[in-house]
Design a protein around this motif. Sequence first.
Motif, mmCIF file in Angstrom:
data_model
loop_
_atom_site.group_PDB
_atom_site.id
_atom_site.type_symbol
_atom_site.label_atom_id
_atom_site.label_comp_id
_atom_site.label_asym_id
_atom_site.label_seq_id
_atom_site.Cartn_x
_atom_site.Cartn_y
_atom_site.Cartn_z
ATOM 1 N N GLY A 205 4.633 8.466 10.590
ATOM 2 C CA GLY A 205 5.434 7.522 9.818
ATOM 3 C C GLY A 205 6.021 8.265 8.629
ATOM 4 N N CYS A 206 7.213 7.877 8.211
ATOM 5 C CA CYS A 206 7.865 8.569 7.088
ATOM 6 C C CYS A 206 7.546 7.833 5.783
ATOM 7 C CB CYS A 206 9.370 8.598 7.322
ATOM 8 S SG CYS A 206 10.061 6.944 7.510
ATOM 9 N N TRP A 207 8.112 8.319 4.670
ATOM 10 C CA TRP A 207 7.844 7.652 3.383
ATOM 11 C C TRP A 207 8.295 6.191 3.439
ATOM 12 C CZ3 TRP A 207 11.085 5.121 -0.016
ATOM 13 C CH2 TRP A 207 12.466 5.308 0.169
ATOM 14 N N LEU B 84 4.525 12.012 4.676
ATOM 15 C CA LEU B 84 4.313 11.407 5.979
ATOM 16 C C LEU B 84 2.980 10.660 6.044
ATOM 17 C CD1 LEU B 84 5.216 14.630 8.015
ATOM 18 C CD2 LEU B 84 6.775 12.812 7.284
ATOM 19 N N LEU B 85 2.931 9.718 6.950
ATOM 20 C CA LEU B 85 1.644 9.181 7.372
ATOM 21 C C LEU B 85 1.438 9.726 8.783
ATOM 22 C CD1 LEU B 85 -0.835 7.414 7.053
ATOM 23 C CD2 LEU B 85 0.491 5.486 7.898
ATOM 24 N N ASP C 287 0.835 -1.214 0.000
ATOM 25 C CA ASP C 287 0.000 0.000 0.000
ATOM 26 C C ASP C 287 0.868 1.262 0.000
ATOM 27 O OD1 ASP C 287 0.839 -0.425 2.645
ATOM 28 O OD2 ASP C 287 -0.997 0.359 3.529
ATOM 29 N N VAL C 288 2.026 1.206 0.629
ATOM 30 C CA VAL C 288 2.917 2.373 0.649
ATOM 31 C C VAL C 288 3.512 2.605 -0.743
ATOM 32 C CG1 VAL C 288 5.064 3.311 1.618
ATOM 33 C CG2 VAL C 288 3.424 2.154 3.105
ATOM 34 N N GLY D 189 13.966 9.635 13.034
ATOM 35 C CA GLY D 189 13.361 10.798 12.379
ATOM 36 C C GLY D 189 11.853 10.782 12.435
ATOM 37 N N CYS D 190 11.273 9.596 12.163
ATOM 38 C CA CYS D 190 9.810 9.556 12.147
ATOM 39 C C CYS D 190 9.234 9.555 13.560
ATOM 40 C CB CYS D 190 9.278 8.401 11.298
ATOM 41 S SG CYS D 190 10.090 6.850 11.517
#
Length: 301
Positions: free
Chosen positions: A272-274, A189-190, A28-29, A151-152
């Motif tokens: 969440g990050c990419w 981002l998520l 899905d990402v 980071g996230c």
Amino acid sequence: MTKEESVQLMTDKMAKFVGYIGIKLPDDVIAKLSELREKETSPLARTIYDTMFKNQEQAVALNRPSCQDTGVLQFWVKCGVNFPLMGELEALLKEAVVKATFATPLRHNSVETFDEYNTKRNVGKGTPTVFWDIVPNDDHCEIYAYMAGGGCTLPGKAMVLMPGAGYEGVTQFVMDQMTSYGLNACPPLLVGVGVATSVETAALLSKKALMRPLGSHNPNERAAQMEKLLEDGINAIGLGPQGMSGNYSVMGVHIENTARHPSTIGVAVNVGCWSHRRGHVIFDKDLNATVTTHSGVDLNG
Ligand code: SF4
């Protein structure tokens, strides 16, 4: 199979799964990143997306993690009371992380707080973290494995708003956090938002929201509408991929909520990050594993 053999089998499968999610992003990402790439108009934004896809290709080809920060492992477990290894689960997940740390390999990300040394095995006091949901009359075990990178994790925040703050207060809290700390994670981002009574309930929900599939919505119509409004608002900041500007800042906004005390609004954000490395696997009572987030993965072979 003896109990020891069963524990070994599930440990091996989870070690393989943990390593795999560090290499390849969930379906899905990938689909969302492809969609956003097509919707971006600037050559720079499109080039950054192309680099992300190249990164994914190379990670699989070279069989190594796609981001250097493989995070702290967190497991969200939904376990039936009749699952045969319920009592062994926390210990075997810890062992699976140690195995994956050397086999994949994963970066050493567990530092003992107050003693200030790196365990070099990715496990320590309370890590990996295991969050439990117990299911009556069931013998399956569902596990979300998540790599919480530095980071996230940085944009995370929770607080309790005054009752008069209302939904406007929730919106301001989320937008303030995104405009100040959002860039610490690598966009798009998520964004997970928890709305409940107190900081701990809101915080847990905001992280749990990141386990939901992209494109899913809060079942409450008004909460779903707020997800959309926040998504539009954060997109309007114009972070773009890797924060280099663009039309889209987020892959989505997920709100999870409970009922709350009438005098408080607990609210929290988690991001969440990419490189949103979360995987979902379901074990039946015979330890057959079904992965739902990544097509083509077989942990049973
Ligand atoms: S924010 Fe995500 S992609 Fe960026 S360095 Fe951290 S884990 Fe990697």
